[in-house]
Design a protein around this motif. Structure first.
Motif, PDB file in Angstrom:
ATOM      1  N   MET A  72       0.842  -1.194   0.000  1.00  0.00           N
ATOM      2  CA  MET A  72       0.000   0.000   0.000  1.00  0.00           C
ATOM      3  C   MET A  72       0.874   1.240   0.000  1.00  0.00           C
ATOM      4  SD  MET A  72      -2.646   1.361   2.902  1.00  0.00           S
ATOM      5  CE  MET A  72      -1.237   1.688   3.937  1.00  0.00           C
ATOM      6  N   THR A  73       0.464   2.248  -0.742  1.00  0.00           N
ATOM      7  CA  THR A  73       1.172   3.519  -0.778  1.00  0.00           C
ATOM      8  C   THR A  73       0.201   4.658  -0.506  1.00  0.00           C
ATOM      9  OG1 THR A  73       0.839   3.751  -3.165  1.00  0.00           O
ATOM     10  CG2 THR A  73       2.863   2.650  -2.446  1.00  0.00           C
ATOM     11  N   ALA A  74       0.762   5.786  -0.104  1.00  0.00           N
ATOM     12  CA  ALA A  74      -0.021   6.998   0.100  1.00  0.00           C
ATOM     13  C   ALA A  74       0.544   8.083  -0.798  1.00  0.00           C
ATOM     14  CB  ALA A  74       0.039   7.441   1.555  1.00  0.00           C
ATOM     15  N   SER A  75      -0.336   8.844  -1.413  1.00  0.00           N
ATOM     16  CA  SER A  75       0.101   9.978  -2.221  1.00  0.00           C
ATOM     17  C   SER A  75      -0.753  11.186  -1.865  1.00  0.00           C
ATOM     18  CB  SER A  75       0.007   9.666  -3.717  1.00  0.00           C
ATOM     19  OG  SER A  75      -1.322   9.341  -4.084  1.00  0.00           O
ATOM     20  N   LEU A  76      -0.212  12.366  -2.099  1.00  0.00           N
ATOM     21  CA  LEU A  76      -0.913  13.609  -1.794  1.00  0.00           C
ATOM     22  C   LEU A  76      -1.425  14.224  -3.084  1.00  0.00           C
ATOM     23  CD1 LEU A  76       1.504  15.199   0.841  1.00  0.00           C
ATOM     24  CD2 LEU A  76      -0.443  13.666   1.217  1.00  0.00           C
ATOM     25  N   VAL A  77      -2.729  14.465  -3.134  1.00  0.00           N
ATOM     26  CA  VAL A  77      -3.369  15.036  -4.314  1.00  0.00           C
ATOM     27  C   VAL A  77      -3.674  16.505  -4.028  1.00  0.00           C
ATOM     28  CG1 VAL A  77      -5.340  14.913  -5.878  1.00  0.00           C
ATOM     29  CG2 VAL A  77      -4.390  12.809  -4.902  1.00  0.00           C
ATOM     30  N   THR A  78      -3.078  17.392  -4.814  1.00  0.00           N
ATOM     31  CA  THR A  78      -3.306  18.826  -4.645  1.00  0.00           C
ATOM     32  C   THR A  78      -4.656  19.197  -5.234  1.00  0.00           C
ATOM     33  OG1 THR A  78      -0.935  19.289  -4.747  1.00  0.00           O
ATOM     34  CG2 THR A  78      -2.415  21.127  -5.125  1.00  0.00           C
ATOM     35  N   LEU A  79      -5.480  19.873  -4.448  1.00  0.00           N
ATOM     36  CA  LEU A  79      -6.816  20.273  -4.876  1.00  0.00           C
ATOM     37  C   LEU A  79      -6.842  21.785  -5.054  1.00  0.00           C
ATOM     38  CD1 LEU A  79      -8.929  18.041  -2.443  1.00  0.00           C
ATOM     39  CD2 LEU A  79      -8.242  17.541  -4.795  1.00  0.00           C
ATOM     40  N   GLY A  80      -7.043  22.233  -6.275  1.00  0.00           N
ATOM     41  CA  GLY A  80      -7.051  23.657  -6.547  1.00  0.00           C
ATOM     42  C   GLY A  80      -5.646  24.203  -6.748  1.00  0.00           C
ATOM     43  N   ALA A  81      -5.596  25.478  -7.069  1.00  0.00           N
ATOM     44  CA  ALA A  81      -4.318  26.141  -7.308  1.00  0.00           C
ATOM     45  C   ALA A  81      -3.761  26.696  -6.002  1.00  0.00           C
ATOM     46  CB  ALA A  81      -4.500  27.262  -8.322  1.00  0.00           C
ATOM     47  N   VAL A  82      -2.440  26.765  -5.925  1.00  0.00           N
ATOM     48  CA  VAL A  82      -1.772  27.353  -4.769  1.00  0.00           C
ATOM     49  C   VAL A  82      -1.535  28.824  -5.073  1.00  0.00           C
ATOM     50  CG1 VAL A  82       0.257  27.290  -3.288  1.00  0.00           C
ATOM     51  CG2 VAL A  82      -0.684  25.159  -4.213  1.00  0.00           C
ATOM     52  N   GLY A  83      -2.274  29.687  -4.382  1.00  0.00           N
ATOM     53  CA  GLY A  83      -2.213  31.116  -4.663  1.00  0.00           C
ATOM     54  C   GLY A  83      -1.141  31.839  -3.884  1.00  0.00           C
ATOM     55  N   PRO A  84      -0.918  33.129  -4.188  1.00  0.00           N
ATOM     56  CA  PRO A  84       0.126  33.906  -3.517  1.00  0.00           C
ATOM     57  C   PRO A  84      -0.139  34.137  -2.034  1.00  0.00           C
ATOM     58  CG  PRO A  84      -1.252  35.314  -4.911  1.00  0.00           C
ATOM     59  CD  PRO A  84      -1.629  33.901  -5.226  1.00  0.00           C
ATOM     60  N   GLY A  85      -1.418  33.998  -1.613  1.00  0.00           N
ATOM     61  CA  GLY A  85      -1.734  34.219  -0.198  1.00  0.00           C
ATOM     62  C   GLY A  85      -1.591  32.987   0.666  1.00  0.00           C
ATOM     63  N   THR A  86      -1.120  31.880   0.084  1.00  0.00           N
ATOM     64  CA  THR A  86      -1.000  30.637   0.836  1.00  0.00           C
ATOM     65  C   THR A  86       0.123  30.726   1.865  1.00  0.00           C
ATOM     66  OG1 THR A  86      -1.811  29.336  -1.024  1.00  0.00           O
ATOM     67  CG2 THR A  86      -0.568  28.169   0.666  1.00  0.00           C
ATOM     68  N   THR A  87      -0.193  30.382   3.110  1.00  0.00           N
ATOM     69  CA  THR A  87       0.809  30.423   4.177  1.00  0.00           C
ATOM     70  C   THR A  87       1.187  29.044   4.686  1.00  0.00           C
ATOM     71  OG1 THR A  87      -0.950  30.712   5.832  1.00  0.00           O
ATOM     72  CG2 THR A  87       0.072  32.709   4.941  1.00  0.00           C
ATOM     73  N   ARG A  88       0.327  28.044   4.445  1.00  0.00           N
ATOM     74  CA  ARG A  88       0.623  26.684   4.913  1.00  0.00           C
ATOM     75  C   ARG A  88      -0.197  25.674   4.107  1.00  0.00           C
ATOM     76  NH1 ARG A  88      -1.503  29.534   9.045  1.00  0.00           N
ATOM     77  NH2 ARG A  88       0.448  29.389  10.234  1.00  0.00           N
ATOM     78  N   THR A  89       0.243  24.415   4.156  1.00  0.00           N
ATOM     79  CA  THR A  89      -0.458  23.330   3.475  1.00  0.00           C
ATOM     80  C   THR A  89      -1.326  22.577   4.464  1.00  0.00           C
ATOM     81  OG1 THR A  89       1.340  23.052   1.871  1.00  0.00           O
ATOM     82  CG2 THR A  89      -0.162  21.199   2.158  1.00  0.00           C
ATOM     83  N   LEU A  90      -2.546  22.247   4.060  1.00  0.00           N
ATOM     84  CA  LEU A  90      -3.463  21.459   4.876  1.00  0.00           C
ATOM     85  C   LEU A  90      -3.555  20.067   4.263  1.00  0.00           C
ATOM     86  CD1 LEU A  90      -5.503  21.427   7.243  1.00  0.00           C
ATOM     87  CD2 LEU A  90      -7.263  22.101   5.589  1.00  0.00           C
ATOM     88  N   VAL A  91      -2.975  19.079   4.942  1.00  0.00           N
ATOM     89  CA  VAL A  91      -3.004  17.689   4.484  1.00  0.00           C
ATOM     90  C   VAL A  91      -4.225  17.020   5.103  1.00  0.00           C
ATOM     91  CG1 VAL A  91      -1.794  15.484   4.455  1.00  0.00           C
ATOM     92  CG2 VAL A  91      -0.502  17.620   4.281  1.00  0.00           C
ATOM     93  N   CYS A  92      -5.139  16.508   4.264  1.00  0.00           N
ATOM     94  CA  CYS A  92      -6.422  15.998   4.734  1.00  0.00           C
ATOM     95  C   CYS A  92      -6.514  14.479   4.551  1.00  0.00           C
ATOM     96  CB  CYS A  92      -7.563  16.656   3.960  1.00  0.00           C
ATOM     97  SG  CYS A  92      -7.626  18.455   4.148  1.00  0.00           S
ATOM     98  N   VAL A  93      -6.850  13.772   5.622  1.00  0.00           N
ATOM     99  CA  VAL A  93      -7.001  12.318   5.599  1.00  0.00           C
ATOM    100  C   VAL A  93      -8.490  12.002   5.695  1.00  0.00           C
ATOM    101  CG1 VAL A  93      -6.197  10.133   6.575  1.00  0.00           C
ATOM    102  CG2 VAL A  93      -4.846  12.218   6.918  1.00  0.00           C
ATOM    103  N   PRO A  94      -9.068  11.351   4.673  1.00  0.00           N
ATOM    104  CA  PRO A  94     -10.522  11.171   4.622  1.00  0.00           C
ATOM    105  C   PRO A  94     -11.071  10.149   5.612  1.00  0.00           C
ATOM    106  CG  PRO A  94      -9.479  10.100   2.749  1.00  0.00           C
ATOM    107  CD  PRO A  94      -8.390  10.853   3.466  1.00  0.00           C
ATOM    108  N   HIS A  95     -12.384  10.176   5.761  1.00  0.00           N
ATOM    109  CA  HIS A  95     -13.122   9.296   6.656  1.00  0.00           C
ATOM    110  C   HIS A  95     -13.230   7.885   6.075  1.00  0.00           C
ATOM    111  CE1 HIS A  95     -15.996  10.898   3.724  1.00  0.00           C
ATOM    112  NE2 HIS A  95     -16.672   9.780   3.881  1.00  0.00           N
ATOM    113  N   ALA A  96     -13.754   6.969   6.873  1.00  0.00           N
ATOM    114  CA  ALA A  96     -13.989   5.595   6.415  1.00  0.00           C
ATOM    115  C   ALA A  96     -14.926   5.603   5.217  1.00  0.00           C
ATOM    116  CB  ALA A  96     -14.580   4.752   7.544  1.00  0.00           C
ATOM    117  N   GLY A  97     -14.518   4.908   4.156  1.00  0.00           N
ATOM    118  CA  GLY A  97     -15.304   4.892   2.936  1.00  0.00           C
ATOM    119  C   GLY A  97     -15.105   6.107   2.060  1.00  0.00           C
ATOM    120  N   GLY A  98     -14.315   7.067   2.538  1.00  0.00           N
ATOM    121  CA  GLY A  98     -14.117   8.314   1.795  1.00  0.00           C
ATOM    122  C   GLY A  98     -12.850   8.305   0.963  1.00  0.00           C
TER     123      GLY A  98
END
Length: 252
Positions: free
Chosen positions: A1-27
């Motif tokens: 099993m592997t994990a990868s990070l999928v970027t959602l949307g564009a990273v704009g100039p006002g971005t200060t940090r990355t939010l890494v989201c781990v989905p719910h069961a079945g999600g």
């Protein structure tokens, strides 16, 4: 099993940090596809976790611990600052990932860990005892009571059964989870719950302080899927919690 990070949307100039989201069961990453715009307003760039072979199609049974180990390795080189947010099952994986990073992995560490709609380890599971062996009809009824899943997906002849199979596999992870936290987490932790969440009553949320004594607990309106009903409110609170942490470190 592997994990990868999928970027959602564009990273704009006002971005200060990355939010890494781990989905719910079945999600899946799809659960966070509507977050990009509202997260950007709070200075957050959303990257959701995708599990490859999450069902163990290669013959190896996965676990919360193995997913956490895999995710920790994937996050090792993530540019700071970043925040780790988990929903339900994802919250248990996020907590284990933070523990693994603190104990085993050198490199990048989360600025904050946000645990949503999850009872702390040691509390009774939030799903009925017979749900793992229920028929597809019984499992679908449980999903409808829980909320958060569009009926058109649940009733789809192709995607509905796939969703129920994934949900069974994910709930089995919770059923087999035997947490071992030899010491409290040193990462700053936020615990968010829904006021009307029938699976995770708000009175159990303070139990996370046994694993993170300084955890900030916040209750939002809504049920088990409160964070997807009001992602803008959640993102603003995440950004505010990170700002408070920065002020605390500066001694203000």
């Amino acid at each position: 099993m592997t994990a990868s990070l999928v970027t959602l949307g564009a990273v704009g100039p006002g971005t200060t940090r990355t939010l890494v989201c781990v989905p719910h069961a079945g999600g899946s990453v799809v659960a966070f596809r509507g977050w990009a715009r509202v997260a950007a307003a709070a200075g957050l760039a959303v990257r959701a976790v995708h599990w490859e072979d999450a069902a163990g199609a290669n013959g190896r049974r996965t676990s919360i611990e193995s997913r956490a180990d895999t995710l920790a390795a994937e996050l090792r080189d993530l540019p700071e600052p970043w925040v780790l947010l988990g929903h339900s099952l994802g919250a248990l994986i996020a907590a284990e990932t933070a523990r693994w990073i603190e104990e085993q992995v050198s490199g990048s560490a989360p600025e904050r860990v946000v645990l949503c709609a999850a009872a702390p380890p040691g509390y009774p599971r939030g799903f009925p005892p017979g749900v793992l062996t229920a028929s597809d009809t019984g499992m679908a009824q449980y999903v409808r009571r829980l909320g958060g899943t569009p009926e058109e997906i649940l009733s789809d002849p192709e995607f509905g059964p796939q969703l129920l199979t994934q949900l069974r596999n994910d709930l089995d992870l919770i059923e087999r989870y035997e947490p071992a936290f030899p010491r409290p987490l040193s990462s700053p932790v936020s615990v968010y719950g829904g006021a009307s969440d029938g699976s995770v009553p708000i009175e159990v949320l303070d139990g996370w302080r046994a694993f993170a004594p300084q955890a900030r607990v916040r209750v939002f309106p809504g049920n088990h899927f409160f964070l997807h009903d009001s992602p803008a409110d959640v993102c603003r609170e995440v950004a505010a919690d990170c700002a408070r942490t920065s002020q605390d470190r500066l001694g203000r």
